[in-house]
Design a protein around this motif. Structure first.
Motif, PDB file in Angstrom:
ATOM      1  N   ASP A  74      -5.606  -2.514  -5.730  1.00  0.00           N
ATOM      2  CA  ASP A  74      -6.291  -1.861  -4.613  1.00  0.00           C
ATOM      3  C   ASP A  74      -5.856  -2.434  -3.278  1.00  0.00           C
ATOM      4  O   ASP A  74      -5.662  -1.691  -2.301  1.00  0.00           O
ATOM      5  CB  ASP A  74      -7.816  -1.990  -4.778  1.00  0.00           C
ATOM      6  CG  ASP A  74      -8.341  -1.228  -5.998  1.00  0.00           C
ATOM      7  OD1 ASP A  74      -7.610  -0.374  -6.547  1.00  0.00           O
ATOM      8  OD2 ASP A  74      -9.491  -1.515  -6.414  1.00  0.00           O
ATOM      9  N   SER A  75      -5.662  -3.758  -3.220  1.00  0.00           N
ATOM     10  CA  SER A  75      -5.229  -4.387  -1.968  1.00  0.00           C
ATOM     11  C   SER A  75      -3.819  -3.968  -1.601  1.00  0.00           C
ATOM     12  O   SER A  75      -3.531  -3.688  -0.419  1.00  0.00           O
ATOM     13  CB  SER A  75      -5.286  -5.916  -2.080  1.00  0.00           C
ATOM     14  OG  SER A  75      -6.607  -6.353  -2.211  1.00  0.00           O
ATOM     15  N   LEU A  76      -2.925  -3.927  -2.588  1.00  0.00           N
ATOM     16  CA  LEU A  76      -1.554  -3.477  -2.314  1.00  0.00           C
ATOM     17  C   LEU A  76      -1.559  -2.037  -1.797  1.00  0.00           C
ATOM     18  O   LEU A  76      -0.848  -1.700  -0.852  1.00  0.00           O
ATOM     19  CB  LEU A  76      -0.674  -3.594  -3.561  1.00  0.00           C
ATOM     20  CG  LEU A  76      -0.216  -5.001  -3.953  1.00  0.00           C
ATOM     21  CD1 LEU A  76       0.448  -4.980  -5.326  1.00  0.00           C
ATOM     22  CD2 LEU A  76       0.758  -5.560  -2.923  1.00  0.00           C
ATOM     23  N   ALA A  77      -2.367  -1.190  -2.422  1.00  0.00           N
ATOM     24  CA  ALA A  77      -2.447   0.214  -1.989  1.00  0.00           C
ATOM     25  C   ALA A  77      -3.030   0.299  -0.586  1.00  0.00           C
ATOM     26  O   ALA A  77      -2.570   1.113   0.239  1.00  0.00           O
ATOM     27  CB  ALA A  77      -3.288   1.014  -2.978  1.00  0.00           C
ATOM     28  N   ALA A  78      -4.014  -0.540  -0.260  1.00  0.00           N
ATOM     29  CA  ALA A  78      -4.659  -0.489   1.055  1.00  0.00           C
ATOM     30  C   ALA A  78      -3.709  -0.874   2.173  1.00  0.00           C
ATOM     31  O   ALA A  78      -3.785  -0.322   3.280  1.00  0.00           O
ATOM     32  CB  ALA A  78      -5.890  -1.405   1.061  1.00  0.00           C
ATOM     33  N   VAL A  79      -2.799  -1.808   1.902  1.00  0.00           N
ATOM     34  CA  VAL A  79      -1.844  -2.225   2.947  1.00  0.00           C
ATOM     35  C   VAL A  79      -0.548  -1.436   2.878  1.00  0.00           C
ATOM     36  O   VAL A  79       0.367  -1.671   3.665  1.00  0.00           O
ATOM     37  CB  VAL A  79      -1.559  -3.757   2.894  1.00  0.00           C
ATOM     38  CG1 VAL A  79      -2.806  -4.547   3.187  1.00  0.00           C
ATOM     39  CG2 VAL A  79      -0.932  -4.160   1.580  1.00  0.00           C
ATOM     40  N   LYS A  86      -8.937  -7.999 -15.886  1.00  0.00           N
ATOM     41  CA  LYS A  86      -8.746  -6.594 -15.504  1.00  0.00           C
ATOM     42  C   LYS A  86      -9.284  -6.333 -14.104  1.00  0.00           C
ATOM     43  O   LYS A  86      -8.642  -5.639 -13.301  1.00  0.00           O
ATOM     44  CB  LYS A  86      -9.428  -5.662 -16.516  1.00  0.00           C
ATOM     45  CG  LYS A  86      -8.703  -5.567 -17.831  1.00  0.00           C
ATOM     46  CD  LYS A  86      -9.460  -4.693 -18.822  1.00  0.00           C
ATOM     47  CE  LYS A  86      -8.773  -4.691 -20.167  1.00  0.00           C
ATOM     48  NZ  LYS A  86      -9.530  -3.939 -21.182  1.00  0.00           N
ATOM     49  N   ARG A  87     -10.473  -6.893 -13.791  1.00  0.00           N
ATOM     50  CA  ARG A  87     -11.043  -6.701 -12.443  1.00  0.00           C
ATOM     51  C   ARG A  87     -10.176  -7.334 -11.372  1.00  0.00           C
ATOM     52  O   ARG A  87      -9.951  -6.749 -10.313  1.00  0.00           O
ATOM     53  CB  ARG A  87     -12.457  -7.279 -12.394  1.00  0.00           C
ATOM     54  CG  ARG A  87     -13.524  -6.328 -12.906  1.00  0.00           C
ATOM     55  CD  ARG A  87     -14.929  -6.803 -12.541  1.00  0.00           C
ATOM     56  NE  ARG A  87     -15.380  -7.958 -13.298  1.00  0.00           N
ATOM     57  CZ  ARG A  87     -15.867  -7.902 -14.527  1.00  0.00           C
ATOM     58  NH1 ARG A  87     -15.965  -6.733 -15.146  1.00  0.00           N
ATOM     59  NH2 ARG A  87     -16.256  -8.976 -15.161  1.00  0.00           N
ATOM     60  N   SER A 116       3.798  -6.796  -8.137  1.00  0.00           N
ATOM     61  CA  SER A 116       4.307  -5.450  -7.898  1.00  0.00           C
ATOM     62  C   SER A 116       3.528  -4.472  -8.756  1.00  0.00           C
ATOM     63  O   SER A 116       2.974  -4.828  -9.791  1.00  0.00           O
ATOM     64  CB  SER A 116       5.800  -5.358  -8.214  1.00  0.00           C
ATOM     65  OG  SER A 116       6.043  -5.632  -9.571  1.00  0.00           O
ATOM     66  N   ILE A 117       3.503  -3.247  -8.282  1.00  0.00           N
ATOM     67  CA  ILE A 117       2.826  -2.191  -9.037  1.00  0.00           C
ATOM     68  C   ILE A 117       3.873  -1.486  -9.881  1.00  0.00           C
ATOM     69  O   ILE A 117       4.914  -1.061  -9.374  1.00  0.00           O
ATOM     70  CB  ILE A 117       2.134  -1.189  -8.084  1.00  0.00           C
ATOM     71  CG1 ILE A 117       1.020  -1.905  -7.324  1.00  0.00           C
ATOM     72  CG2 ILE A 117       1.599  -0.002  -8.868  1.00  0.00           C
ATOM     73  CD1 ILE A 117       0.334  -1.046  -6.292  1.00  0.00           C
ATOM     74  N   LYS A 118       3.586  -1.390 -11.160  1.00  0.00           N
ATOM     75  CA  LYS A 118       4.479  -0.709 -12.088  1.00  0.00           C
ATOM     76  C   LYS A 118       3.789   0.568 -12.532  1.00  0.00           C
ATOM     77  O   LYS A 118       2.657   0.540 -13.021  1.00  0.00           O
ATOM     78  CB  LYS A 118       4.750  -1.612 -13.291  1.00  0.00           C
ATOM     79  CG  LYS A 118       5.639  -0.995 -14.344  1.00  0.00           C
ATOM     80  CD  LYS A 118       5.823  -1.987 -15.494  1.00  0.00           C
ATOM     81  CE  LYS A 118       6.633  -1.361 -16.603  1.00  0.00           C
ATOM     82  NZ  LYS A 118       6.754  -2.254 -17.754  1.00  0.00           N
TER      83      LYS A 118
END
Length: 161
Positions: free
Chosen positions: A87-92, A79-80, A105-107
């Motif tokens: 978090d990394s995908l959101a940051a970039v 989970k971590r 990918s983020i679902k």
């Protein structure tokens, strides 16, 4: 050495001999069986096997607890790691990254969060089947009350000390 079943049969013969008025038959039965020593040895052996099985069962239970803890650790680490990737995908500013081995990918999913069961309309509640309160039933019957649909069942169990 005779089996437990054979010893039980011999013991039954001995009890039958005791019930007769023939002292000679009783003496002959006691002399021919040697049952007490064999029966005691057999029970001793069974007791040792039961104790060993209990010890083995406790070891297995402890191993299950240890493995469950290890499983929880793996689950929490997964989970971590997944959250770190999100978090990394959101940051970039991306919602998808493809590598030679994996696609990330983020679902977005939606889940219902119930804040108060008491405030929900009845249409949104699942009825649960009734469960008997066995402790209360037992207390009532033992105090002399008649409880339709229930009785006290007596069970035998072996005590080994």
């Amino acid at each position: 050495m005779a089996t437990l079943y054979e010893l039980t049969e011999q013991y039954t013969e001995l009890l039958n001999a005791i019930e007769t008025d023939d002292p000679k038959l009783l003496e002959d039965t006691i002399a021919s069986t040697g049952i007490n020593e064999d029966l005691n040895k057999k029970f001793e052996g069974y007791g040792q096997v039961i104790n060993q099985a209990k010890a083995d069962m406790n070891e297995v239970s402890e191993e299950i607890k240890r493995l469950q803890t290890k499983k929880r650790t793996y689950d929490n680490n997964i989970k971590r790691l997944k959250q770190a990737l999100i978090d990394s995908l959101a940051a970039v500013g991306k919602d998808r990254i493809k590598t030679p081995l994996f696609s990330f990918s983020i679902k977005n999913t939606r889940a219902v969060d119930v804040t108060s069961v008491e405030d929900l309309p009845v249409d949104y509640l699942i009825p649960q089947p009734s469960k008997p309160d066995k402790k209360a039933i037992k207390e009532a019957i033992e105090s002399g009350q008649d409880v339709p649909g229930a009785t006290i069942k007596f069970n035998e169990s072996l005590v080994i000390r």
